[in-house]
Motif scaffolding. Structure first.
Motif, mmCIF file in Angstrom:
data_model
loop_
_atom_site.group_PDB
_atom_site.id
_atom_site.type_symbol
_atom_site.label_atom_id
_atom_site.label_comp_id
_atom_site.label_asym_id
_atom_site.label_seq_id
_atom_site.Cartn_x
_atom_site.Cartn_y
_atom_site.Cartn_z
ATOM 1 N N MET A 1 2.369 9.415 18.373
ATOM 2 C CA MET A 1 1.727 10.366 17.464
ATOM 3 C C MET A 1 0.699 9.652 16.592
ATOM 4 N N LYS A 2 -0.499 10.205 16.516
ATOM 5 C CA LYS A 2 -1.568 9.578 15.746
ATOM 6 C C LYS A 2 -1.339 9.758 14.250
ATOM 7 N N ASN A 3 -1.812 8.762 13.496
ATOM 8 C CA ASN A 3 -1.719 8.858 12.038
ATOM 9 C C ASN A 3 -2.764 9.836 11.515
ATOM 10 N N THR A 4 -2.456 10.503 10.419
ATOM 11 C CA THR A 4 -3.429 11.386 9.790
ATOM 12 C C THR A 4 -4.412 10.566 8.969
ATOM 13 N N THR A 5 -5.552 11.177 8.638
ATOM 14 C CA THR A 5 -6.552 10.497 7.797
ATOM 15 C C THR A 5 -5.952 10.126 6.448
ATOM 16 N N THR A 6 -5.154 11.010 5.879
ATOM 17 C CA THR A 6 -4.524 10.728 4.582
ATOM 18 C C THR A 6 -3.592 9.534 4.688
ATOM 19 N N GLU A 7 -2.790 9.491 5.736
ATOM 20 C CA GLU A 7 -1.883 8.353 5.930
ATOM 21 C C GLU A 7 -2.675 7.058 6.080
ATOM 22 N N GLU A 8 -3.776 7.113 6.807
ATOM 23 C CA GLU A 8 -4.585 5.911 7.011
ATOM 24 C C GLU A 8 -5.182 5.416 5.700
ATOM 25 N N ASN A 9 -5.574 6.324 4.831
ATOM 26 C CA ASN A 9 -6.110 5.916 3.529
ATOM 27 C C ASN A 9 -5.035 5.241 2.677
ATOM 28 N N TYR A 10 -3.825 5.751 2.748
ATOM 29 C CA TYR A 10 -2.714 5.106 2.045
ATOM 30 C C TYR A 10 -2.429 3.725 2.631
ATOM 31 N N LEU A 11 -2.449 3.628 3.945
ATOM 32 C CA LEU A 11 -2.201 2.341 4.590
ATOM 33 C C LEU A 11 -3.238 1.305 4.169
ATOM 34 N N LYS A 12 -4.491 1.712 4.118
ATOM 35 C CA LYS A 12 -5.553 0.792 3.685
ATOM 36 C C LYS A 12 -5.329 0.331 2.251
ATOM 37 N N ALA A 13 -4.896 1.259 1.405
ATOM 38 C CA ALA A 13 -4.620 0.909 0.010
ATOM 39 C C ALA A 13 -3.535 -0.159 -0.058
ATOM 40 N N LEU A 14 -2.476 0.008 0.720
ATOM 41 C CA LEU A 14 -1.395 -0.985 0.739
ATOM 42 C C LEU A 14 -1.910 -2.335 1.228
ATOM 43 N N PHE A 15 -2.776 -2.311 2.237
ATOM 44 C CA PHE A 15 -3.342 -3.556 2.781
ATOM 45 C C PHE A 15 -4.105 -4.315 1.699
ATOM 46 N N HIS A 16 -4.911 -3.603 0.933
ATOM 47 C CA HIS A 16 -5.764 -4.250 -0.063
ATOM 48 C C HIS A 16 -5.004 -4.658 -1.326
ATOM 49 N N LEU A 17 -3.901 -3.979 -1.608
ATOM 50 C CA LEU A 17 -3.207 -4.194 -2.878
ATOM 51 C C LEU A 17 -2.010 -5.127 -2.800
ATOM 52 N N CYS A 18 -1.337 -5.171 -1.658
ATOM 53 C CA CYS A 18 -0.067 -5.898 -1.644
ATOM 54 C C CYS A 18 -0.299 -7.398 -1.769
ATOM 55 N N SER A 19 0.615 -8.043 -2.474
ATOM 56 C CA SER A 19 0.524 -9.471 -2.739
ATOM 57 C C SER A 19 1.087 -10.261 -1.560
ATOM 58 N N VAL A 26 3.878 1.463 -7.341
ATOM 59 C CA VAL A 26 3.389 2.832 -7.198
ATOM 60 C C VAL A 26 2.190 3.055 -8.114
ATOM 61 N N ASN A 27 2.247 2.490 -9.300
ATOM 62 C CA ASN A 27 1.152 2.647 -10.261
ATOM 63 C C ASN A 27 -0.151 2.044 -9.733
ATOM 64 N N GLU A 28 -0.062 0.895 -9.072
ATOM 65 C CA GLU A 28 -1.256 0.255 -8.506
ATOM 66 C C GLU A 28 -1.881 1.127 -7.418
ATOM 67 N N VAL A 29 -1.044 1.692 -6.568
ATOM 68 C CA VAL A 29 -1.547 2.575 -5.503
ATOM 69 C C VAL A 29 -2.164 3.828 -6.114
ATOM 70 N N SER A 30 -1.528 4.354 -7.153
ATOM 71 C CA SER A 30 -2.024 5.553 -7.844
ATOM 72 C C SER A 30 -3.427 5.320 -8.401
ATOM 73 N N LYS A 31 -3.628 4.174 -9.046
ATOM 74 C CA LYS A 31 -4.939 3.861 -9.619
ATOM 75 C C LYS A 31 -5.980 3.611 -8.532
ATOM 76 N N PHE A 32 -5.580 2.925 -7.471
ATOM 77 C CA PHE A 32 -6.503 2.577 -6.397
ATOM 78 C C PHE A 32 -7.032 3.825 -5.700
ATOM 79 N N LEU A 33 -6.141 4.785 -5.454
ATOM 80 C CA LEU A 33 -6.517 6.010 -4.737
ATOM 81 C C LEU A 33 -6.903 7.149 -5.670
#
Length: 217
Positions: A1-19, A26-33
């Motif tokens: 099953m393909k990922n949705t555009t929304t899911e992909e945007n969240y995934l990218k946020a995690l990629f850029h933010l995680c240490s 959650v707060n970091e993801v909230s601010k980023f998106l």
């Protein structure tokens, strides 16, 4: 099953933010998106079910190995697209991010595999950032910020941490390109601006700008 555009945007946020320990709040993801925290919580619960993250309320999000792979594959499509736009369509590096944001959501592996082949399998995008391979693996470059350098250091400009078009146009005006040699001449104590020599000419970068330039000794 393909990922949705929304899911992909969240995934990218995690990629850029995680240490390095693969944690992000959650707060970091909230601010980023720029989204409300309840929305983040709801999506992280879905990601937890898919085993992309380990998520418990009021605790940092832990991105799993599979979650990082899924995120890296989205970033791969984005960075390959940016490289194609610059190398094959003659776009400036300051004009490719928004177009890549749209094309990265195409659900066609063969399209991006062909793009990779045409580009002769590049390792880095036009901004010097590593392009993940088909398995989601990514090269570690071990770079320094220009702001971390000392007077007398001679370094090579390898990448930027920030590919906003205004910042890249600022670098264009400074006549600085990836691969150029930078000699650090002076660092101002007051505002941390950095006086450098590039191709025999002196130039000054603000403290803010020097935080966004990544170099290698």
């Amino acid at each position: 099953m393909k990922n949705t555009t929304t899911e992909e945007n969240y995934l990218k946020a995690l990629f850029h933010l995680c240490s390095d320990d693969k944690k992000v709040t959650v707060n970091e993801v909230s601010k980023f998106l720029d989204l409300k925290m309840p929305s983040i919580n709801n999506m992280m619960k879905k990601f937890h079910e898919k085993k992309w993250v380990i998520f418990e309320s009021y605790k940092p999000i832990i991105v799993t190995e599979e979650g990082m792979k899924q995120a890296a594959l989205i970033v791969r499509k984005h960075r390959l697209t940016e490289m194609f736009l610059v190398e094959k369509m003659n776009f400036g590096w300051e004009n490719v991010h928004e177009i890549a944001e749209q094309l990265e959501h195409l659900q066609s592996e063969i399209f991006f595999e062909k793009m990779d082949e045409i580009l002769n399998f590049p390792k880095f995008d036009p901004h010097g950032e590593a392009i993940p391979d088909k398995e989601g693996n990514i090269i570690s470059q071990d770079l320094l910020k220009l702001s971390q350098c000392k007077v007398g250091d001679i370094v090579i400009f390898k990448s930027v941490t920030f590919s906003d078009s205004d910042f890249l146009e600022y670098l264009n005006d400074k006549k600085i390109q990836l691969g150029c040699k930078i000699e650090v001449l002076k660092i101002e104590n007051f505002d941390h601006s950095v006086l450098v020599k590039i191709d025999g000419k002196n130039s000054t970068f603000s403290g803010k700008a020097s935080e966004k330039l990544l170099v290698k000794k």
